[in-house]
Design a protein around this motif. Structure first.
Motif, PDB file in Angstrom:
ATOM      1  N   VAL A  85       0.827  -1.210   0.000  1.00 21.38           N
ATOM      2  CA  VAL A  85       0.000   0.000   0.000  1.00 21.38           C
ATOM      3  C   VAL A  85       0.862   1.261   0.000  1.00 21.38           C
ATOM      4  CG1 VAL A  85      -1.793   1.279   1.244  1.00 21.38           C
ATOM      5  CG2 VAL A  85      -1.753  -1.212   1.378  1.00 21.38           C
ATOM      6  N   TYR A 104      -7.453   7.344   7.747  1.00 23.87           N
ATOM      7  CA  TYR A 104      -6.276   6.937   6.970  1.00 23.87           C
ATOM      8  C   TYR A 104      -6.775   6.468   5.603  1.00 23.87           C
ATOM      9  CZ  TYR A 104      -3.353   3.239   5.054  1.00 23.87           C
ATOM     10  OH  TYR A 104      -2.652   2.443   4.196  1.00 23.87           O
ATOM     11  N   GLN A 108      -3.826   0.345  -2.657  1.00 25.67           N
ATOM     12  CA  GLN A 108      -3.249  -0.994  -2.556  1.00 25.67           C
ATOM     13  C   GLN A 108      -3.216  -1.641  -3.930  1.00 25.67           C
ATOM     14  OE1 GLN A 108      -3.719  -5.043   0.155  1.00 25.67           O
ATOM     15  NE2 GLN A 108      -4.774  -3.193   0.751  1.00 25.67           N
ATOM     16  N   ILE A 179      -7.917   4.470  11.333  1.00 26.22           N
ATOM     17  CA  ILE A 179      -6.706   4.280  12.144  1.00 26.22           C
ATOM     18  C   ILE A 179      -6.367   5.493  13.025  1.00 26.22           C
ATOM     19  CG2 ILE A 179      -4.198   3.947  12.020  1.00 26.22           C
ATOM     20  CD1 ILE A 179      -4.665   2.231   9.541  1.00 26.22           C
TER      21      ILE A 179
HETATM   22  C1  1HN Z   1      -5.291  -3.380   6.295  1.00 28.40           C
HETATM   23  O1  1HN Z   1      -5.844  -4.356   7.019  1.00 28.40           O
HETATM   24  C2  1HN Z   1      -5.363  -3.405   4.915  1.00 28.40           C
HETATM   25  O2  1HN Z   1      -6.589  -5.413   4.883  1.00 28.40           O
HETATM   26  C3  1HN Z   1      -4.838  -2.362   4.174  1.00 28.40           C
HETATM   27  O3  1HN Z   1      -5.971  -4.580   3.027  1.00 28.40           O
HETATM   28  C4  1HN Z   1      -4.208  -1.313   4.779  1.00 28.40           C
HETATM   29  C5  1HN Z   1      -3.385  -0.270   6.777  1.00 28.40           C
HETATM   30  C6  1HN Z   1      -3.202  -0.283   8.114  1.00 28.40           C
HETATM   31  C7  1HN Z   1      -3.750  -1.290   8.887  1.00 28.40           C
HETATM   32  C8  1HN Z   1      -4.440  -2.316   8.312  1.00 28.40           C
HETATM   33  C9  1HN Z   1      -6.028  -4.554   4.237  1.00 28.40           C
HETATM   34  C10 1HN Z   1      -4.062  -1.306   6.158  1.00 28.40           C
HETATM   35  C11 1HN Z   1      -4.603  -2.328   6.932  1.00 28.40           C
END
Ligand code: 1HN
Length: 373
Positions: A85, A104, A108, A179
């Motif tokens: 990401v 946040y 991705q 977050i």
């Molecule tokens: C998260 O669980 C994902 O599941 C993506 O794709 C970004 C950023 C911080 C904490 C958990 C995901 C994230 C995240």
């Protein structure tokens, strides 16, 4: 406002106007050694008359972001990175990794055949698919197939993982999580699934066929605070907006707007994060308003511009921009022949649940801000 009136206003609110003297400064230093302070030195800062956001309005142009996001494919694997990401870092965020307010957001990327392992956390997440074919997310054993402009939830506490079908293509989506909010509340837990991946326990896309029929609900119990539907597809969303636009004048501030809801109670999809899709009709220009609550927009269709806090931001498909709490904003569809759609993530559920939501129209100039040079 006259000076006397200003003084009165200060006095009413208990605001301070104490001038520094050598004695006071020494006193403040003594208090500091006791891990204490005099309220009148900080009162104006910690109790502003109205919200003063540390965040700026920002636009992230997708055509500039995309190549950097794709480059991460060659630099890291999902196995090593956990999630591959690139996050959106507002200049006001400091070390919070915030896109805006308590939210946040990041882009991705995964390529065909890749998988990202299962984990769970106290934060709530949503993803809005930007491009590619064959993406899926599994939430607590429910596997959902995802296409462009679909929204998928991974609510707090759920095991969730993602992957791309080997027959698919490279996929990019926008993540949005609460977050910064949950970290401010110091309530964030995180766990990795003991088997790295969960078993799919239901028919693919079962939540859509169980909970996704408009106006109809099955006799199935559901005791969670978030929507059991998990996935909201672009096709029916756009169709609903187009149909609604034919029977309403819409809102002067939002055009034709519909919220994604939890079908069990028509409330927001999750306790902390909401989402909406709005349609701006051909040539439509909304009037400016502001509200508490933070919003991250992604352009789902078309092009145009928004004026946020007096600054103009021109946008086209897949661009992302944010509106900080209490900033005036208005949107314009740049096309006189086709509609434009703005998807949005927001923290309105928090504002509403805590009794903090407020809204105000921009009064002057027929509801339109002057654009700063
Ligand atoms: C998260 O669980 C994902 O599941 C993506 O794709 C970004 C950023 C911080 C904490 C958990 C995901 C994230 C995240």
């Amino acid at each position: 406002m006259t000076a006397a009136r200003e003084n009165h206003r200060e006095a009413v609110a208990g605001r301070s106007d104490v001038e520094d003297t050598a004695e006071l400064l020494a006193y403040y230093e003594e208090l500091e050694t006791l891990k204490a302070g005099a309220l009148w030195t900080v009162a104006n800062k910690i109790e502003p008359w109205e919200p003063v956001s540390r965040y700026s309005p920002v636009l992230w142009p997708y055509d500039k972001m995309r190549s950097h996001v794709l480059r991460a494919i060659d630099l890291v694997t999902p196995e090593k990175a956990g999630r591959r990401v690139i996050y959106l870092n507002n200049p006001g965020a400091g070390d919070r990794a915030a896109c805006v307010g308590g939210i946040y957001s990041g882009l991705q990327v995964m390529k065909a055949g890749e998988t990202a392992s299962a984990h769970a956390h106290s934060t709530s997440a949503m993803r809005f698919i930007m491009e590619g074919r064959g993406a899926y997310t599994i939430v607590d054993g429910h596997k959902m197939t995802l296409g462009a402009n679909d929204l998928v939830l991974t609510p707090n506490g759920t095991w969730h993982e993602h992957g791309i079908d080997p027959e698919g293509t490279t996929c990019i989506w926008q993540d949005c999580l609460d977050i910064p909010l949950v970290n401010t509340l110091e309530a964030n837990f995180y766990a990795v699934h003991p088997d790295m991946h969960q078993k799919v326990g239901y028919a693919v896309d079962d939540t859509k066929y169980t909970f996704g029929a408009p106006g109809l609900q099955p006799q199935v119990s559901w005791d969670k605070a978030y929507s059991p539907l998990y996935k909201y597809e672009w096709g029916p969303t756009y169709e609903a907006l187009v149909k609604y636009s034919k029977v309403t004048d819409g809102s002067p501030y939002d055009g034709i707007l519909m919220n994604y809801v939890n079908p069990r109670n028509n409330g927001p999809v999750m306790l902390t994060l909401g989402a909406s899709m709005q349609l701006l009709r051909a040539g439509e220009k909304t009037k400016a308003h502001r509200h508490t609550g933070n919003v991250i927009y992604q352009v789902a269709k078309g092009s145009g511009y928004s004026i946020i806090g007096g600054q103009r931001f021109d946008w086209k498909e897949k661009d992302i921009f944010c509106v900080p709490s209490w900033a005036f904003h208005e949107h314009a569809n740049g096309s006189s022949s086709d509609d434009a759609c703005l998807f949005a993530f927001n923290d309105f559920p928090v504002m509403n649940a805590l009794g903090l939501y407020r809204e105000q129209a921009f009064g002057d100039n027929d509801g339109h801000q002057k654009v700063e040079a």
